[in-house]
Design a protein around this motif. Structure first.
Motif, PDB file in Angstrom:
ATOM      1  N   SER A  78       0.838  -1.197   0.000  1.00 40.61           N
ATOM      2  CA  SER A  78       0.000   0.000   0.000  1.00 40.61           C
ATOM      3  C   SER A  78       0.875   1.249   0.000  1.00 40.61           C
ATOM      4  N   ARG A  79       0.248   2.404  -0.265  1.00 42.05           N
ATOM      5  CA  ARG A  79       0.970   3.675  -0.224  1.00 42.05           C
ATOM      6  C   ARG A  79       1.520   3.954   1.169  1.00 42.05           C
ATOM      7  N   SER A  80       0.737   3.597   2.186  1.00 44.65           N
ATOM      8  CA  SER A  80       1.186   3.852   3.565  1.00 44.65           C
ATOM      9  C   SER A  80       2.420   3.021   3.897  1.00 44.65           C
ATOM     10  N   THR A  81       2.479   1.780   3.371  1.00 49.54           N
ATOM     11  CA  THR A  81       3.657   0.940   3.597  1.00 49.54           C
ATOM     12  C   THR A  81       4.881   1.561   2.951  1.00 49.54           C
ATOM     13  N   PHE A  82       4.703   2.062   1.727  1.00 52.78           N
ATOM     14  CA  PHE A  82       5.823   2.695   1.025  1.00 52.78           C
ATOM     15  C   PHE A  82       6.332   3.909   1.801  1.00 52.78           C
ATOM     16  N   LYS A  83       5.405   4.712   2.307  1.00 53.22           N
ATOM     17  CA  LYS A  83       5.798   5.911   3.055  1.00 53.22           C
ATOM     18  C   LYS A  83       6.518   5.545   4.354  1.00 53.22           C
ATOM     19  N   ARG A  84       6.042   4.482   5.033  1.00 57.27           N
ATOM     20  CA  ARG A  84       6.731   4.043   6.258  1.00 57.27           C
ATOM     21  C   ARG A  84       8.149   3.598   5.940  1.00 57.27           C
ATOM     22  N   MET A  85       8.285   2.904   4.823  1.00 56.85           N
ATOM     23  CA  MET A  85       9.609   2.423   4.430  1.00 56.85           C
ATOM     24  C   MET A  85      10.551   3.583   4.171  1.00 56.85           C
ATOM     25  N   THR A  86      10.096   4.583   3.436  1.00 53.16           N
ATOM     26  CA  THR A  86      10.976   5.711   3.112  1.00 53.16           C
ATOM     27  C   THR A  86      11.345   6.509   4.361  1.00 53.16           C
ATOM     28  N   THR A  87      10.409   6.598   5.314  1.00 54.90           N
ATOM     29  CA  THR A  87      10.706   7.304   6.567  1.00 54.90           C
ATOM     30  C   THR A  87      11.796   6.575   7.345  1.00 54.90           C
ATOM     31  N   LYS A  88      11.671   5.243   7.432  1.00 55.86           N
ATOM     32  CA  LYS A  88      12.696   4.443   8.127  1.00 55.86           C
ATOM     33  C   LYS A  88      14.041   4.564   7.416  1.00 55.86           C
ATOM     34  N   ALA A  89      14.013   4.416   6.096  1.00 50.08           N
ATOM     35  CA  ALA A  89      15.256   4.464   5.325  1.00 50.08           C
ATOM     36  C   ALA A  89      15.948   5.811   5.493  1.00 50.08           C
ATOM     37  N   LYS A  90      15.161   6.873   5.568  1.00 51.89           N
ATOM     38  CA  LYS A  90      15.717   8.210   5.769  1.00 51.89           C
ATOM     39  C   LYS A  90      16.336   8.349   7.152  1.00 51.89           C
ATOM     40  N   ASP A  91      15.617   7.857   8.180  1.00 49.68           N
ATOM     41  CA  ASP A  91      16.120   7.941   9.553  1.00 49.68           C
ATOM     42  C   ASP A  91      17.394   7.130   9.743  1.00 49.68           C
ATOM     43  N   LEU A  92      17.525   6.020   9.026  1.00 49.83           N
ATOM     44  CA  LEU A  92      18.703   5.163   9.138  1.00 49.83           C
ATOM     45  C   LEU A  92      19.870   5.670   8.304  1.00 49.83           C
ATOM     46  N   GLY A  93      19.612   6.678   7.468  1.00 49.31           N
ATOM     47  CA  GLY A  93      20.682   7.243   6.658  1.00 49.31           C
ATOM     48  C   GLY A  93      20.820   6.634   5.289  1.00 49.31           C
ATOM     49  N   LYS A 148      21.250  14.299  10.259  1.00 45.01           N
ATOM     50  CA  LYS A 148      21.708  13.927  11.593  1.00 45.01           C
ATOM     51  C   LYS A 148      21.494  12.443  11.920  1.00 45.01           C
ATOM     52  N   PRO A 149      20.346  11.827  11.557  1.00 43.42           N
ATOM     53  CA  PRO A 149      20.192  10.389  11.831  1.00 43.42           C
ATOM     54  C   PRO A 149      21.256   9.549  11.141  1.00 43.42           C
ATOM     55  N   PHE A 150      21.637   9.950   9.921  1.00 43.74           N
ATOM     56  CA  PHE A 150      22.657   9.227   9.170  1.00 43.74           C
ATOM     57  C   PHE A 150      23.997   9.279   9.890  1.00 43.74           C
ATOM     58  N   ILE A 151      24.360  10.490  10.375  1.00 47.24           N
ATOM     59  CA  ILE A 151      25.636  10.656  11.071  1.00 47.24           C
ATOM     60  C   ILE A 151      25.652   9.857  12.368  1.00 47.24           C
ATOM     61  N   ALA A 152      24.559   9.951  13.127  1.00 44.42           N
ATOM     62  CA  ALA A 152      24.477   9.240  14.404  1.00 44.42           C
ATOM     63  C   ALA A 152      24.570   7.739  14.191  1.00 44.42           C
ATOM     64  N   TYR A 153      23.909   7.236  13.152  1.00 44.56           N
ATOM     65  CA  TYR A 153      23.931   5.793  12.874  1.00 44.56           C
ATOM     66  C   TYR A 153      25.337   5.331  12.511  1.00 44.56           C
ATOM     67  N   ARG A 154      26.019   6.132  11.670  1.00 47.37           N
ATOM     68  CA  ARG A 154      27.372   5.761  11.263  1.00 47.37           C
ATOM     69  C   ARG A 154      28.328   5.753  12.448  1.00 47.37           C
ATOM     70  N   GLU A 155      28.224   6.764  13.305  1.00 44.41           N
ATOM     71  CA  GLU A 155      29.087   6.826  14.488  1.00 44.41           C
ATOM     72  C   GLU A 155      28.872   5.603  15.376  1.00 44.41           C
ATOM     73  N   LYS A 156      27.616   5.242  15.576  1.00 42.57           N
ATOM     74  CA  LYS A 156      27.289   4.095  16.420  1.00 42.57           C
ATOM     75  C   LYS A 156      27.818   2.804  15.808  1.00 42.57           C
ATOM     76  N   ARG A 157      27.664   2.670  14.487  1.00 39.52           N
ATOM     77  CA  ARG A 157      28.104   1.450  13.812  1.00 39.52           C
ATOM     78  C   ARG A 157      29.622   1.316  13.842  1.00 39.52           C
ATOM     79  N   LEU A 158      30.329   2.424  13.595  1.00 38.11           N
ATOM     80  CA  LEU A 158      31.788   2.385  13.588  1.00 38.11           C
ATOM     81  C   LEU A 158      32.348   2.073  14.975  1.00 38.11           C
ATOM     82  N   ASN A 159      31.759   2.678  16.002  1.00 37.62           N
ATOM     83  CA  ASN A 159      32.214   2.405  17.370  1.00 37.62           C
ATOM     84  C   ASN A 159      31.985   0.949  17.751  1.00 37.62           C
TER      85      ASN A 159
END
Length: 287
Positions: A78-93, A148-159
């Motif tokens: 559904s459209r709502s599923t697609f929008k949820r996916m893009t929101t998550k993908a954006k937050d994760l960087g 900012k979510p992208f940077i925070a995720y990368r810092e956490k992953r690298l550490n």
């Protein structure tokens, strides 16, 4: 940002070619796949396929992507599923999302831009630096809110990566798989396994021995080392004991080869790695 043909957004692509894009997507999926539901993964995979003409960039309408999942994936979303996916993908960087508008000012399809998984320092991709705490002229770096979510995720992953030891799956290809398989239950660490094999390599590099014989002898030496360790017979470090065992076993192997040598044939020099072995060789030839 004004809407238009996908070719207008080529400058947003962060990838050299399709192969480069696919490699980074695989790395992203290894890290964040579990963050998405099955339906969201269907949406994400379809968006990735729509990002092929301009590598890593897509400006397809939501309805177009959603319809494609019904027609080709057999598991429509559904459209709502697609929008949820893009929101998550954006937050994760994983994604940057740019809104566009038509000439009359009305909203048009978004432009979805995939980020690289890990940015080489020499490449200028117009993305923020990973060190968000650094200051210039006593002012913090100007970082866009959406990044900012992208940077925070990368810092956490690298550490986290720095804290985790490399297991046997990271062992160099120069170490035989059979040897890795035997050692792993006791030392599931790539560096330790490579150090043990280094002892084998240094002791056999000048010997004309079949690679299978080298591997099998090294395995036998490791098994003998573990047996002695469990019996409490090792008074030194296990690695040092293994090195000594390897040396003795290969000395024995070479001597046995010499004894089986046909004395009627012309004798050619044999590379030896210890004075004791050279003495043994001379005694055998004198027999």
């Amino acid at each position: 940002m004004k809407s238009g043909n996908i070719e207008r957004f080529k400058q947003l692509s962060q990838f050299r070619d399709t192969k480069d894009f696919n490699n980074h997507i695989e790395q992203w999926m290894t890290e964040i796949k579990k963050q998405f539901t099955k339906s969201e993964l269907v949406a994400l995979k379809r968006l990735i396929r729509f990002s092929a003409k301009v590598v890593g960039v897509c400006n397809a309408k939501i309805g177009t992507v959603v319809s494609a999942t019904h027609e080709r994936d057999g598991a429509g979303i559904s459209r709502s599923t697609f929008k949820r996916m893009t929101t998550k993908a954006k937050d994760l960087g994983l994604l940057l999302i740019h809104e566009t508008e038509r000439k009359n000012g009305s909203q048009s399809a978004n432009v979805y831009v995939f980020n690289r998984f890990e940015l080489p320092e020499e490449e200028n991709l117009n993305l923020p630096q990973t060190n968000i705490l650094s200051k210039t002229n006593n002012q913090t770096n100007n970082i866009r809110k959406e990044d900012k979510p992208f940077i925070a995720y990368r810092e956490k992953r690298l550490n986290k990566a720095k804290e985790q030891p490399l297991d046997h799956t990271y062992t160099g290809k120069h170490v035989p798989a059979k040897f890795v398989q035997i050692v792993t239950p006791y030392f599931d660490c790539a560096i330790t396994i490579e150090d043990l094999w280094k002892s084998v390599f240094l002791d056999t590099r000048k010997l004309s021995l079949d690679s299978n014989i080298v591997t099998d002898t090294a395995i036998d030496a490791f098994k003998q080392t573990i047996r002695s360790y469990k019996l409490g017979n090792i008074k030194e470090t296990l690695a040092k004991y293994f090195t000594g065992t390897v040396k003795k076993m290969f000395d024995k192997t070479v001597i046995e080869d010499i004894r089986g040598y046909d004395k009627s044939e012309k004798i050619s020099p044999l590379p030896l790695h210890s004075s004791s072995l050279f003495g043994a060789f001379c005694n055998i030839l004198a027999e």
